[in-house]
Design a protein around this motif. Structure first.
Motif, mmCIF file in Angstrom:
data_model
loop_
_atom_site.group_PDB
_atom_site.id
_atom_site.type_symbol
_atom_site.label_atom_id
_atom_site.label_comp_id
_atom_site.label_asym_id
_atom_site.label_seq_id
_atom_site.Cartn_x
_atom_site.Cartn_y
_atom_site.Cartn_z
ATOM 1 N N ILE A 1 52.130 23.365 79.859
ATOM 2 C CA ILE A 1 51.068 23.432 78.838
ATOM 3 C C ILE A 1 49.855 22.642 79.327
ATOM 4 O O ILE A 1 48.714 23.118 79.277
ATOM 5 C CB ILE A 1 51.569 22.865 77.484
ATOM 6 C CG1 ILE A 1 52.530 23.856 76.824
ATOM 7 C CG2 ILE A 1 50.401 22.560 76.549
ATOM 8 C CD1 ILE A 1 53.237 23.305 75.594
ATOM 9 N N HIS B 1 48.379 22.982 70.835
ATOM 10 C CA HIS B 1 49.300 22.295 71.754
ATOM 11 C C HIS B 1 49.326 20.793 71.457
ATOM 12 O O HIS B 1 50.378 20.154 71.516
ATOM 13 C CB HIS B 1 48.859 22.487 73.211
ATOM 14 C CG HIS B 1 49.053 23.889 73.728
ATOM 15 N ND1 HIS B 1 50.198 24.613 73.504
ATOM 16 C CD2 HIS B 1 48.241 24.682 74.473
ATOM 17 C CE1 HIS B 1 50.086 25.802 74.084
ATOM 18 N NE2 HIS B 1 48.910 25.866 74.674
ATOM 19 N N GLN C 1 51.529 20.012 68.641
ATOM 20 C CA GLN C 1 52.934 20.171 69.024
ATOM 21 C C GLN C 1 53.414 18.981 69.856
ATOM 22 O O GLN C 1 54.510 18.457 69.646
ATOM 23 C CB GLN C 1 53.090 21.483 69.821
ATOM 24 C CG GLN C 1 54.511 21.980 69.926
ATOM 25 C CD GLN C 1 55.068 22.423 68.573
ATOM 26 O OE1 GLN C 1 54.318 22.643 67.622
ATOM 27 N NE2 GLN C 1 56.379 22.511 68.476
#
Ligand SMILES: Cc1cc2nc3c(=O)[nH]c(=O)nc-3n(C[C@H](O)[C@H](O)[C@H](O)COP(=O)(O)OP(=O)(O)OC[C@H]3O[C@@H](n4cnc5c(N)ncnc54)[C@H](O)[C@@H]3O)c2cc1C
Length: 388
Positions: A284, A333, A336
């Motif tokens: 990511i 992201h 998260q």
């Protein structure tokens, strides 16, 4: 940043230091108290002026800093790492179309804005006219002394803070987009009032209001630019603003979020090791880094071409779509990777996440900008993708 001159490096460093010293330090005040005090806003404005980061987009012949488009996007990326209300107060948020005003209009509106004495908002949208801006209903009719305005605007940023408005109104309703003109309207004019306040999901600290124009009489000289040229003026002058305020600042936010989540992933341990060691999180972070570099390459190329006189309409739309959607992914992201620690109110990550969502709506939605790109592709074919 090997492609920058020494002066440009110095400029970037100045903007970076300014942002971290004066703006980032106020972020908690914004996220936890819902904004900053008027005195703090005045201080930011003074500091921005002293550092020559105020009115950077306005030509020096009018008293602005007069940075090139390229230099402006360089500093806006640095400024963009923080909350928008702080950037607005420190940089002025002055619309370039004010440079088109008559000498009297410049005296009354542009010069006080450059001194930070009068603030301005742009009022185009209405409840029933958003993407389809040509369908606005606010109208201006000629009177003996000037113009009479009637109508309502919606969602106008900073309306509570501003002293005057650049208002789009129909002067020839039968001509559609070609029958719209711009007017300079003072907030204290009889018949004007602020309507509903919209408590937006993001951009905390900036108000968003309805504006009500009830038989407002304004002088002949309130018309900004030529009659019925309002839409054209906006299209011609908002491109540079979009590049700086949306694409460059949005990119700055992506960089900041990537920094924050990388650091968090290094520090946070679960199952006896830092979470950054898990494959998924590493990928990511890597993907965000790749996309940020790609976005910056297009941003720099576009800004440099605009400085050579190209309009770059499609590239601006590409950047509006790409950077704002990238920001959405990066912010998602970040939530998260921070897990619960970034989800609660007052936390910078959740605050950026909510701001990020708005970036795809303001200044033309992703769909409207995709339509611009597609229309151009259909008309011109390959040139818009290979003409470098
Ligand atoms: C935080 C914030 C600040 C704002 N500040 C200002 C301001 O200062 N001044 C101002 O004038 N306005 C301001 N606006 C309004 C903003 O310009 C509009 O929200 C924007 O133009 C979209 O219009 P809309 O919200 O009415 O959506 P709509 O136009 O109703 O669109 C709804 C959805 O339909 C899609 N859609 C519409 N038409 C098409 C089409 N032809 N093809 C494909 N999809 C389509 C849109 O992309 C969108 O997804 C602000 C809005 C927000 C959220």
């Amino acid at each position: 940043m090997t492609q920058l001159t020494l002066d440009q490096h110095v400029l970037v460093e100045k903007a970076r230091r300014f942002t971290w010293e004066h703006l980032v330090s106020l972020e908690n005040t914004v996220t936890q108290q819902g904004g900053i005090e008027p005195e703090q806003a005045r201080t930011l404005m003074r500091l921005g002026q002293e550092s020559k980061l105020f009115a950077t987009n306005i030509d020096s012949k009018y008293g602005g800093v007069g940075l090139s488009t390229f230099e402006n996007v360089l500093i806006q990326e640095q400024l963009g790492v923080t909350k928008d209300v702080l950037i607005r107060r420190a940089t002025g948020n002055i619309y370039e179309c004010l440079m088109l005003g008559t000498a009297a209009q410049q005296e009354r509106y542009l010069f006080p804005a450059l001194k930070g004495k009068r603030w301005c908002s742009l009022a185009v949208s209405e409840l029933e006219a958003g993407s389809d801006a040509a369908s606005i209903k606010t109208c201006a009719t000629k009177s003996d002394q000037g113009w009479v305005l009637n109508g309502r605007k919606a969602y106008i940023s900073d309306a509570e803070y501003s002293d005057y408005f650049i208002v789009a109104a129909k002067t020839a309703p039968e001509l559609g987009a070609k029958g719209i003109s711009l007017f300079l309207v003072d907030k204290n004019v009889p018949g004007f009032s602020l309507g509903k306040s919209f408590n937006m999901m993001g951009f905390i600290g900036t108000s968003h209001n309805e504006l009500i124009f009830n038989q407002i009489h304004v002088e002949e000289d309130s018309l900004l630019g030529e009659m019925n040229q309002g839409f054209k003026i906006l299209c011609q002058t908002l491109g540079r603003a979009r590049l700086a305020k949306v694409a460059a600042r949005g990119l700055g936010k992506c960089v900041r979020l990537l920094d924050l989540m990388t650091e968090h992933a290094k520090q946070r341990h679960q199952f006896g090791k830092p979470i950054v060691e898990t494959g998924n999180i590493r990928y990511i972070l890597a993907d965000c880094a790749i996309e940020i570099r790609v976005a910056r390459a297009l941003l720099w190329e576009t800004a440099r071409r605009m400085d050579k006189g190209e309009s770059c309409r499609e590239e601006i739309s590409m950047l509006k779509v790409f950077v704002t959607e990238l920001l959405g992914r990066v912010a998602d992201h970040a939530v998260q990777i921070f897990g619960a620690s970034g989800c609660h109110d007052g936390h910078l990550i959740e605050s950026f996440y909510r701001d990020a969502r708005l970036f795809r709506i303001i200044d033309g939605t992703s769909e409207i900008h995709r339509n611009i790109i597609a229309n151009s592709l259909i008309k011109q074919g390959a040139p818009i993708i290979v003409d470098v």
